[in-house]
Design an enzyme around this catalytic site. Structure first.
Site, PDB file in Angstrom:
ATOM      1  N   GLU A  81       5.339 -18.864  20.630  1.00 24.00           N
ATOM      2  CA  GLU A  81       5.213 -18.052  19.374  1.00 24.00           C
ATOM      3  C   GLU A  81       6.610 -17.323  19.304  1.00 24.00           C
ATOM      4  O   GLU A  81       6.980 -16.721  18.301  1.00 24.00           O
ATOM      5  CB  GLU A  81       4.168 -17.286  19.312  1.00 24.00           C
ATOM      6  CG  GLU A  81       2.862 -18.170  18.726  1.00 24.00           C
ATOM      7  CD  GLU A  81       1.717 -17.245  18.891  1.00 24.00           C
ATOM      8  OE1 GLU A  81       0.717 -17.522  18.129  1.00 24.00           O
ATOM      9  OE2 GLU A  81       1.323 -16.578  20.070  1.00 24.00           O
ATOM     10  N   ASP A 122       2.864   1.075  -8.024  1.00 25.41           N
ATOM     11  CA  ASP A 122       3.431   1.275  -9.385  1.00 25.41           C
ATOM     12  C   ASP A 122       4.779   1.274  -9.593  1.00 25.41           C
ATOM     13  O   ASP A 122       5.530   1.592  -8.610  1.00 25.41           O
ATOM     14  CB  ASP A 122       2.460   2.199 -10.052  1.00 25.41           C
ATOM     15  CG  ASP A 122       2.577   3.532  -9.377  1.00 25.41           C
ATOM     16  OD1 ASP A 122       3.644   4.296  -9.508  1.00 25.41           O
ATOM     17  OD2 ASP A 122       1.859   3.966  -8.711  1.00 25.41           O
TER      18      ASP A 122
END
Length: 729
Positions: free
Chosen positions: A616, A536
């Site tokens: 990777e 928030d």
């Protein structure tokens, strides 16, 4: 001046760059809301009020026989309970004699240069160069010396209007505040949709749009935090409004505790939207001479759909809510050990992970849960904030020094608000945890919640944290909170004040965070609450980024980050590339796709480098370099939702465009792969129509890319991603 008061008409007009907000004190002193919408030349919009009598609509005593005049049907700026308005109220009290009726009348105003602030609470602030003004409108109860001061912050160039309320008890009696909403919007006309963002743990802020119908619709939280389940940001949108067209009104509540947003569509087709602290767990004693401040609500109006509203919020959150060194600085690319090791690690293992991370180009190593007290699982140790040197094989200072020696910054996880029953702190201070006398407590994640409404509890936790933070070179702190609050009872407050505990708890949380920010201005703090359970604007005032969700699956994150983007900018969204198969869903996605999605966030990794291939690792090196290359564009450019992940489309796409239209980065994920796929195009936004843009040696007219679109390549593997960088010639 962005605030104009017409004394003759008793009319207040608040102007931002694109909007006008207007209210009027009428002949009886009632403050009426007359207009909020597209900016126009001066006009008294009270002409929209019609003198039309409605059955069983009561009239104030002073209105005599003017039966059309009813608070039940008039648009009010701050309606109170019990005085003839039967819609959802903004303010409700209980007097010493038990009565609740409250009549508020206009009693004065003040206009000030600059933006107000709120003691102990987050608030939008004006940066140097921002045009900001404050309006304070004072209302008074007709039967007592209770004053209600309505605060309006007008940030003209940001297109933001903020609201907060200060209730002042000048009477000689005690009153209880039962309901204090921070904002109320009354619309006399129009058909609207209520857009909310719902979810659950590991699936937060999903987009929901529902027509506002007769009756009351609401979302909120009574969990002690703003919650995974509903976000304290809502939109009231004109029916038919979309990304690029239609009126919409956003309200972001700068508060991290219980909240309520209600849309009330009444019998004469008027719509009221209120937002504030949830009243279910709120019962606040206000003694004579005391005052109460509500949290702030930040409102944005757009006449051109969600996109314009989103851009206004993104700029305001980045520049006028987030604070400190890191609000606009580049955040370091991190590796968090949590999904790589969980609780099972040694100092040697951590150093191995850090070494491999540094070799791939990672800049920050974060040690998550399990480094303190007796903490080898989630059933013990919380509250005992001292380093488990036996587990680490060294002091924390020595560990951080070794990691710094690899060229990495060092960060640490805390969960300061919670306590385990199996801890030294609980054995010494069981009354510091929320629990009702005579009742066995409700556990969450096998832990209890500390009473942060108590200063001595906060001071102890703060001091323990500082001892740890001062013992090593720590440049990042992850603040976590892994349960909802129940059994709310504070051993330090009398029965009459137990209804204040949760609000005082949030104030206590903000107090510690503010103190940490002041003491460690060079430390980046990331908020977290089981992922996105307290995402928030209030938390962003103290922590410029928040872990977006514990769900690190790239495909699920498309929906989570899509919903989050309506109010919150990319720079606030904690997002990581995690291991595969994903630990939450078991889904297998290409590492390139995981990076594409995580780049629309703060970007980092959540895996064990020892368990990935050399190929990777090489790809990760390239991903980090790409993220750095596009950092300013991604983090500070204008964000465009080109598609919705909820549509039945083969592709989901979003875009970051430079505010001057000089470049754009388009990211695409293939949701579905089919044989003999039909061709699809994606229409870009934010470009200069007459300019030409280059991408991979080819040239495209800006207008063509925006109005005709750009063709999507056919994916060769499931969930393949693509990124296209367009640069103006």
């Amino acid at each position: 001046m962005s605030i104009i008061f017409n004394e003759k008409e008793s009319l207040f007009s608040l102007y931002t760059r694109n909007s006008l907000y207007q209210m009027k004190a009428d002949n009886y002193g009632v403050l009426l809301h007359t207009y909020y919408g597209k900016k126009t030349e001066h006009m008294d919009y009270s002409y929209l009020l019609c003198e039309r009598e409605h059955s069983f609509a009561g009239s104030p005593y002073e209105a005599g026989n003017e039966r059309w005049y009813s608070l039940e049907t008039l648009p009010q700026e701050y309606p109170s309970y019990g005085a003839g308005d039967f819609r959802r109220s903004a303010l409700q009290i209980c007097r010493a004699n038990g009565a609740s009726a409250l009549e508020l009348r206009f009693a004065g105003y003040e206009i000030k240069e600059g933006k107000y602030n709120i003691p102990g609470l987050p608030a939008v602030y004006a940066e140097e160069g921002n045009q900001a003004d404050t309006l304070i409108v004072t209302l008074k109860d007709t039967a007592s010396d209770l004053y209600v001061h309505l605060y309006y912050g007008v940030l003209e160039d940001l297109d933001v209007i903020t609201r907060a309320v200060r209730v002042e008890n000048r009477s000689g009696e005690e009153i209880y505040l039962e309901r204090v909403m921070s904002t109320c919007l009354d619309f006399m006309y129009g058909a609207y949709d209520l857009v909310t963002f719902y979810g659950r743990h590991e699936m937060e802020r999903l987009f929901s749009r529902t027509a506002v119908h007769h009756g009351v619709q609401s979302v909120g939280s009574t969990r002690g935090a703003s919650s995974h389940h509903y976000n304290p940001f809502v939109i009231l949108a004109e029916q038919g409004a979309g990304e690029k067209s239609g009126e919409c009104y956003g309200i972001s509540f700068l508060y991290s505790g219980d909240f309520l947003a209600e849309a009330d569509h009444d019998q004469v087709k008027q719509t009221r939207l209120v937002m504030g602290i949830h009243p279910d767990n709120f019962h606040y004693l206000l003694k004579p001479g005391e005052e109460f401040w509500s949290p702030e609500a930040a409102m944005v109006y757009s006449s051109q759909g969600f996109e314009e509203m989103t851009h206004a919020y993104h700029k305001a959150v980045r520049n006028n809510i987030c604070r400190g060194k890191f609000k606009n600085a580049r955040r370091p690319v991190l590796l968090n050990n949590w999904e790589g090791t969980y609780f099972t690690f040694t100092g040697e293992k951590l150093l191995q992970m850090a070494s491999e991370a540094a070799d791939m180009g990672v800049e920050l190593f974060v040690l998550d849960d399990g480094w303190f007290g007796k903490r080898d699982d989630d059933c013990s140790g919380l509250g005992d904030w001292y380093v488990n040197e036996k587990k680490l094989g060294c002091t924390l200072g020595e560990l951080s020094e070794k990691i710094n020696g690899m060229g990495l910054k060092f960060g640490l996880w805390f969960e300061p608000e919670c306590i385990s029953e199996d801890s030294d702190l609980y054995k010494e201070h069981p009354d510091w945890a929320f629990q009702v006398p005579g009742k066995s407590p409700m556990r969450g994640r096998y832990q209890l919640v500390l009473d942060f409404s108590r200063e001595e509890v906060r001071n102890y936790i703060y001091d323990q944290m500082c001892k740890v933070l001062d013992s090593a070179h720590i440049e990042y702190l992850k603040w976590d909170f892994n349960r909802s609050i129940c059994d709310v009872y504070s051993a330090s407050l009398p029965a009459a004040r137990q209804g204040e505990v949760l609000h005082r708890y949030v104030l206590g949380l903000y107090d510690i965070l503010e103190r940490l920010n002041q003491r460690y201005p060079d430390m980046l703090i990331e908020g977290c609450s089981g992922g996105g359970g307290r995402f928030d604007a209030g938390m962003l005032y103290y922590t410029p980024q928040i872990w977006c969700s514990d769900d690190t699956d790239a495909i699920e994150r498309l929906k989570i980050q899509y919903g989050t983007s309506f109010c919150y900018p990319v720079s606030t969204m904690g997002a990581h590339v995690s291991a595969c198969p994903n630990h939450q869903t078991g889904r297998i996605t290409p590492i390139g796709t995981r990076a594409t999605v995580a780049m629309s966030g703060t970007f980092g990794y959540e895996l064990d480098p020892a368990k990935i291939s050399q190929e990777e690792k090489e790809e990760i090196r390239g991903q980090i370099e790409n993220f750095k290359k596009y950092y300013e564009l991604i983090q500070h450019g204008d964000y465009y939702r080109l598609t919705s992940p909820f549509d039945n489309s083969c592709y989901h796409a979003w875009e970051s465009a430079a505010t001057d239209g000089s470049e754009a980065l388009v990211s695409v994920v293939a949701n579905h792969t089919y044989p003999n796929m039909a061709q699809e195009t994606i229409k870009l936004r934010g470009l200069t129509p007459e300019a030409y843009y280059e991408m991979n040696g080819k040239s495209y007219l800006g207008a063509a890319l925006m109005y005709a679109g750009f063709p999507m390549p056919k994916p060769t593997v499931e969930y393949e991603s693509f990124q296209f960088h367009f640069v103006k010639r």
